[in-house]
Enzyme design. Sequence first.
Site: not given
Length: 366
Positions: A56, A58, A80, A167-168, A173, A209
Amino acid sequence: MTGTYTADDHRYMAQALRLAAHGRYTARPNPVVGCVLVRDGAVIGEGWHARAGEAHAEVVALEAAGDARGATAYVTLEPCAHHGRTPPCTDALIAAGVTNVVAAMRDPNPHVDGGGLGRLEAAGMSARVGLMEAAAARLNRGFVSRVTRGRPFVRMKVAASLDGATAMRGGESQWITGPAARADVQRLRARSGAILTGIGTVLADDPSLTVRDARFTAAGLQPARAIVDSELRMPLSAGMLCLPGRTLVYCTDDSRREALEGEGGTVIRVGDPGGRVPLDAVLADLAGREINDVLVEAGPTLAGALLQAGLVDELVIYQAPHIMGHETIPMFETPGWRTLADRRALTVTDRRQVGTDTRITATVAQ
């Protein structure tokens, strides 16, 4: 545990916040955290949390300092006090002889939430909280959303013409926006734990994606793909099933589960057969999988349904400087909206030029 702060306090916390931001593409599902150690008016160590399971902020700062006795730690999130993937940071600060801790915000995680600051005070240290809290909370909007609301922070990306077309009508698109805007979307993907879309987009475009920009892929992290697919029409040949990262398919009819999971997908049945996938249940499941931030890249049906359900926190609209006319597909389908009273108010938080396009960022009134 609160108090007044000096100009130097603000300066050191601002530095800690800048450090924390280095982890925004790599630290998930953990929050991003930065820490600056100061003694006698000089910075003696600093650090930020890079990846889950690694040290972490720290601990990184303490290792950089070597000797931190008598120092003040400026940290963007309450240290934490529990054993998670790593030991408690409170123990490390106490053992190092740090005498003061200034935290930007309390950790909303119920395993911490005040426990870390209380443990420091019990050890005789000064512990204050609240300095630049809003900026710290903004850095961790997804994490805060997941642990307090039980769902991720939902950011929706839309690419549209000046007259609001995506888009059309025939589906054409590519491309509405320019190369700079499309490159900027890679940044949004890289900071997201999952990308959410509908089966219509998968059938029409077979999208990957994934994050393709090498600046963001060094850590090997890819967002999960979350597909809303009530009737489980996901093709076994879908390209995303073979790509790095999880492909989660949410349905109400899981009769093809075995075949789809044999190709690498994960099928999650939510809702009743024959009905629509409940979008709030999808987000709750993603939160249960430690997803902090969701980026929506979807067609107008799913985009409109999320908007109507009040499940969109932020819109990022890339607006191209051209007009596409009326033979087009709109940004959102909202059949339930019929009067001005149905509209959603937006608060524009940022507007800037990205290549030839304008990027508008806005929060959505709930």
